[in-house]
Structures are given as structure tokens and as C-alpha cells.
Design a protein around this motif. Structure first.
Motif, PDB file in Angstrom:
ATOM      1  N   TRP A   1      -0.181   4.035  -2.409  1.00  9.67           N
ATOM      2  CA  TRP A   1      -1.388   4.761  -2.038  1.00  9.67           C
ATOM      3  C   TRP A   1      -1.094   5.767  -0.927  1.00  9.67           C
ATOM      4  CZ3 TRP A   1      -5.588   4.610  -4.942  1.00  9.67           C
ATOM      5  CH2 TRP A   1      -5.770   3.519  -5.802  1.00  9.67           C
TER       6      TRP A   1
ATOM      7  N   GLN B   1     -10.063  -0.687  -7.097  1.00  9.66           N
ATOM      8  CA  GLN B   1      -8.966  -1.424  -7.720  1.00  9.66           C
ATOM      9  C   GLN B   1      -8.849  -2.824  -7.142  1.00  9.66           C
ATOM     10  OE1 GLN B   1      -4.849  -0.685  -6.657  1.00  9.66           O
ATOM     11  NE2 GLN B   1      -4.373  -0.289  -8.797  1.00  9.66           N
ATOM     12  N   ARG B   2      -8.990  -2.915  -5.807  1.00 12.86           N
ATOM     13  CA  ARG B   2      -8.930  -4.238  -5.177  1.00 12.86           C
ATOM     14  C   ARG B   2     -10.039  -5.137  -5.712  1.00 12.86           C
ATOM     15  NH1 ARG B   2      -5.166  -6.367  -1.724  1.00 12.86           N
ATOM     16  NH2 ARG B   2      -6.791  -7.143  -0.346  1.00 12.86           N
TER      17      ARG B   2
ATOM     18  N   TRP C   1      -8.931   2.749  -4.128  1.00 10.36           N
ATOM     19  CA  TRP C   1      -8.217   1.530  -3.710  1.00 10.36           C
ATOM     20  C   TRP C   1      -9.174   0.347  -3.631  1.00 10.36           C
ATOM     21  CZ3 TRP C   1      -8.819  -1.255   0.945  1.00 10.36           C
ATOM     22  CH2 TRP C   1      -7.887  -2.243   1.162  1.00 10.36           C
TER      23      TRP C   1
ATOM     24  N   LEU D   1      -9.204   8.309  -2.224  1.00 12.34           N
ATOM     25  CA  LEU D   1      -8.214   7.272  -2.516  1.00 12.34           C
ATOM     26  C   LEU D   1      -8.648   5.920  -1.969  1.00 12.34           C
ATOM     27  CD1 LEU D   1      -4.827   9.151  -1.979  1.00 12.34           C
ATOM     28  CD2 LEU D   1      -5.985   8.596  -4.112  1.00 12.34           C
ATOM     29  N   ALA D   2      -9.335   5.938  -0.810  1.00 10.09           N
ATOM     30  CA  ALA D   2      -9.838   4.671  -0.272  1.00 10.09           C
ATOM     31  C   ALA D   2     -10.861   4.058  -1.219  1.00 10.09           C
ATOM     32  CB  ALA D   2     -10.463   4.905   1.109  1.00 10.09           C
TER      33      ALA D   2
ATOM     34  N   GLN E   1       0.817  -1.216   0.000  1.00 10.49           N
ATOM     35  CA  GLN E   1       0.000   0.000   0.000  1.00 10.49           C
ATOM     36  C   GLN E   1       0.851   1.268   0.000  1.00 10.49           C
ATOM     37  OE1 GLN E   1      -2.991  -0.935  -0.480  1.00 10.49           O
ATOM     38  NE2 GLN E   1      -2.496  -3.040   0.031  1.00 10.49           N
TER      39      GLN E   1
END
Length: 496
Positions: A11, A241-242, A238, A234-235, A8
Motif C-alpha cells: 500500500w 479490503q481489511r 485498505w 488508498l486508506a 502494508q
């Protein structure tokens, strides 16, 4: 935890960078607004004070133009009652001295300058007390106004609260200063300054303003809100993306599972063909022997001979069917496309697909894709992917019997002559000596409930690509599987 932080890290760096850029922008915007407000307030104060001192010029010029009174009638003496900031009015006519003996010299000098410049002039300046005298030389009388500069400020129209405003404001002249408002000092931070002369040639006081901005005055709430907003954004990215990676991984694993099931079916068919071939051969041999025996017997054995002939025919037919089935599905990799592949990239892809399995089993795999130059081998991508997948899964299953803190799995890629080498090494309990020679036999498994087709299939696929797969124990405990595949032939300017 360290692995997670490394994964991470990008990020976190993005969050820090965006938060820093946003915080700097917000701070600069706030400072620019503060400076703009500071300049606006100071300009208003300058205009107000300029109007006040210009007013004294006008009053003095008007008094000089009035017809002088006679006897006890001195109309200029009524000025302090109209203008409280004018403390005293003095008059001198002809060769008379100025009434104020203490300031007579200063008043006379100012009067001389006034006659020369044809305007009012300063005399007896005492800015520490906020006092000064303004003199005009005229005929028949010269006049002097004693002015309370501090009392000249119209606080009702003042743009700032003189007690609470952080702006320090004062008037200065000839090294003397009168503080109009004290302001609020701050340690460190930023400083705004502005100096402007009042709009009166006779009273050229400089209005000096200073504003200190401390760190505590920055928009910390706005910056914290920006940091939280960036973090939430961003979370979300993220998480998206995850989710996308997980979906792709699931699709890849599903595809690999389908290929594995098809290949396992081929290996199963090949094993069945191998197992059925022996009894079919025995049936054929027995039927032929029976036919010969029946040929030696006397009468009426035609029916027996025909039956045995049919048995032989059916046995051969069964053997032919099994043989054809085996040829069709024994080597599924024959349908694949053998092409140049970079071994490191394929290993990295397989490890990415198995990342959840590594995490679930608390296994930290050691593999550095950049440790060597790219190793290019001739192989079928699907078959090679399945081999690597099988070897990694076997290693993970072998490590289940090892305490989580001691589990180690190392993957390396290299060259050995004209072959590319892939090794998968674990520190499990190793392979039993009696099981090692049979490890690649179909249906042989050391794991309870296992079909015994994974390693057999992997060895078959490796052989079909012109390579080999072997296994050995390593000291003090553990196992190492080694896959050899032919390297891509060298070409000019393009090493293998």
C-alpha cells in the motif's frame, strides 16, 4: 511494527507511485502553462516593439517626401514634440556635411547604404544607453532621426510588470544589449528562452526573452492535495479490503468451528461408547451368570429366568445402539473427500485465519512457504485444516506462559520418504513426562477447563487419512508436534 510495515508495504509503494505520478503530471502541467504564458507575453511585447520601430520607418519616409521648408522653416524639427522618443532630427542637402561632426562618418556611411538598399539604415548604435540613429538617403535632402529606444516602450500597453515579472527581456544587436526588464533569476529548475527579430528590415533588433522557473514555483499545494487525496482513497480501499478479509476470516473460522464441534461431538460419542461398553458388558455377563444360577435353583423360577432374559436382551440392544452410534459418528472424516493437497498452501491458509490470534498474543510465526518445492499429500481438506488449526492454537496457548518478547513459534513443511511432514514447534514449557503418553487420549487435558478432545480428534483424523500425529519435547524447553501424511503418488512429469 516491522511485520506491520511489511504487510502494508504494498500500500505504501502504491501511494508513493501514485503520488509521484500525480506530482509529476501536475508539475509538467504547471510548467507547460508557465511556458505558454511566457510565450504569449513575449509575443505581445514583440508585436508592440515591432509597431514602434516600424512607425519610425514610416515617419522617416514621410519626412523625406515632404516639400522642404525655406529659410528657418524646418517642419521636421517639430517631430520631437509629437514623438518624445525622437530626440533629434538632422538634415543634409547636396554636398553639405552632416551637422553632427562626431557622428558625421557613421551617418554618411548609413546614408550610402540607404541609397543602395532604398530603405532607412541604422547609424551610431549605442544600445547600452538605448540610443541609435536612423538615416534615410533622399533627394534633395537626407534625414537622420536620433531615437531613444528605451523611451519607445509603451509601458501602458505592456503585457508584464517590468519590475515584478520573472521574465528577463531585452533588445540586442551586434553584441550590444538594452535590458527592458530585469526579470528574476532562480537557482536550478527550468529555463524558457525565446528570441524574435523585430518586424523592421531597417531596425533588425532581436527581442531576447528568458524565464527561469525555480523549484519554489512548482504547485506544491496542489501536489500535497493530490498526495492527501490518494492517501485517503488508498486508506478507504485498505479499510474495505481489511473489512472484507476480516469478514472472510470470520466466515472461515465459523465454518471451521462448526466442523470442529461436529467432530468433537463424534469424538465425544466415541468416548462415551467406549466408556459405556464396559458397564454394558458387565451387565450382560452378570445377567448371564444370574440366569445360570437361577437355572440351578428349584421351583418357580420361570419369572426370574424371563426377567434375566429380558435384561440380557435389553443389554445387548443397548450395546447395539451404542455400537451403531459409534460407527456413524466416530470417524466423521470418512465422509470427506481425500484428494491431493499442497501442504504449504493449507498451512498458509490456516495461519491467515489465525492472524488476529497471533497479533493478540504478540507471537511471530516463522514459516516460509517457498523454502521447499510444493509438498503434495493425500488428505481431506477440512480434516487437515482442522488438525493444523488445533496444533497452532495449542502452540499459542502454550506460549501464554512465556514472556511476550521471548515467544517463538516455527512451522515447517518437508518430506520423509513417502510421507509429507508438518512440524509445529513452540518454545513454551513443554509437555510433562507423565502426560506425554496420554496426550492423545480422549478427555485427557493438561489445561484447566479443557475437554481433552482437540489432540485426540486430530490424531483420529490423521489416522483416518493414513497418517499419524506425534508429540515430543525439544531442548531446552518447548514442544514439537509432527504430522505425517502420505504423499501423492508420483506420475510422469509430475513429482510428488
Amino acid at each position: 511494527m516491522k511485520q506491520w510495515l511489511r504487510a502494508q508495504g504494498g500500500w505504501w509503494l502504491a501511494w508513493l507511485a501514485l503520488t509521484g505520478v500525480g506530482a509529476v503530471w501536475l508539475a509538467r502541467a504547471e510548467l507547460a502553462q508557465m511556458q505558454q504564458d511566457f510565450g504569449s507575453d513575449v509575443r505581445i511585447a514583440h508585436r508592440i516593439m515591432s509597431q514602434q520601430v516600424v512607425q519610425y520607418d514610416a515617419v522617416l519616409a514621410t519626412v523625406a517626401l515632404l516639400e522642404p521648408g525655406t529659410g528657418a522653416d524646418h517642419p521636421e524639427q517639430r517631430l520631437p514634440s509629437v514623438y518624445p522618443s525622437i530626440l533629434r532630427v538632422q538634415r543634409r542637402g547636396g554636398d553639405e556635411p552632416w551637422p553632427d561632426d562626431k557622428q558625421a562618418g557613421a551617418l554618411a556611411a548609413a546614408e550610402a547604404r540607404s541609397r543602395s538598399q532604398r530603405r532607412a539604415e541604422l547609424a551610431a548604435l549605442d544600445l547600452a544607453r538605448g540610443r541609435y540613429q536612423l538615416v534615410i538617403g533622399a533627394t534633395p535632402f537626407s534625414y537622420a532621426l536620433e531615437i531613444d529606444l528605451a523611451g519607445s516602450v509603451p509601458w501602458r500597453d505592456w503585457p508584464m510588470d517590468p519590475q515584478r515579472s520573472p521574465v528577463r527581456l531585452g533588445l540586442q544587436r551586434d553584441g550590444q544589449q538594452l535590458v527592458l526588464q530585469p526579470g528574476r533569476p532562480a537557482a536550478g529548475g527550468w529555463r524558457f528562452d525565446l528570441t524574435k527579430a523585430l518586424a523592421s528590415p531597417s531596425q533588425p533588433f532581436e527581442l531576447v526573452a528568458t524565464r527561469h522557473v525555480g523549484w519554489g514555483e512548482l504547485p506544491w499545494r496542489s501536489m500535497a492535495g493530490w498526495a492527501a487525496a490518494v492517501g485517503l482513497l488508498l486508506a478507504g480501499l485498505w479499510a474495505a479490503q481489511r473489512q472484507r478479509i476480516a469478514r472472510r476470516r470470520a466466515e472461515e473460522l465459523l465454518r471451521l468451528g462448526q466442523v470442529a464441534r461436529l467432530n468433537a461431538l463424534g469424538e465425544l460419542s466415541a468416548g462415551l461408547a467406549h466408556e459405556l461398553n464396559q458397564p454394558l458388558t458387565a451387565v450382560l455377563a452378570n445377567a448371564q451368570a444370574a440366569r445360570r444360577l437361577l437355572d440351578d435353583d428349584p421351583p418357580d423360577l420361570a419369572t426370574a429366568r424371563d426377567a434375566m432374559g429380558q435384561a440380557v436382551q435389553q443389554a445387548r440392544r443397548a450395546a447395539g445402539v451404542v455400537g451403531r452410534l459409534r460407527r456413524v459418528i466416530e470417524r466423521p472424516e470418512a465422509e470427506g473427500e481425500v484428494r491431493p493437497l499442497v501442504l504449504q498452501e493449507l498451512v498458509r491458509s490456516a495461519m491467515h485465519l489465525l492472524a488476529p490470534e497471533f497479533a493478540k498474543r504478540a507471537v511471530s510465526a516463522q514459516f516460509d512457504a517457498t523454502a521447499q518445492a510444493p509438498v503434495r499429500v493425500q488428505a481431506d481438506a477440512v480434516a487437515l485444516e482442522q488438525i493444523v488449526h488445533n496444533l497452532l492454537m495449542n502452540a499459542l496457548e502454550a506460549l501464554e506462559l512465556v514472556p511476550a518478547s521471548e515467544r517463538r513459534l516455527a512451522v515447517s513443511v518437508g518430506r520423509n520418504g513417502q510421507e509429507g511432514v508438518l512440524t509445529v514447534t513452540d518454545n513454551g514449557r513443554g509437555i510433562a513426562p507423565e502426560a506425554l503418553p496420554r496426550l492423545f487420549e480422549p478427555f485427557f487435558s493438561t489445561r484447566e477447563g479443557g475437554l481433552g478432545l482437540g489432540l485426540s480428534l486430530s490424531e483420529t483424523l490423521a489416522s483416518g487419512m493414513g497418517g499419524s500425529l506425534s508429540a515430543a519435547n525439544v531442548a531446552p524447553h518447548g514442544a514439537r508436534f509432527t504430522l505425517l501424511l502420505p504423499l501423492v503418488a508420483r506420475s510422469a512429469g509430475h513429482p510428488a
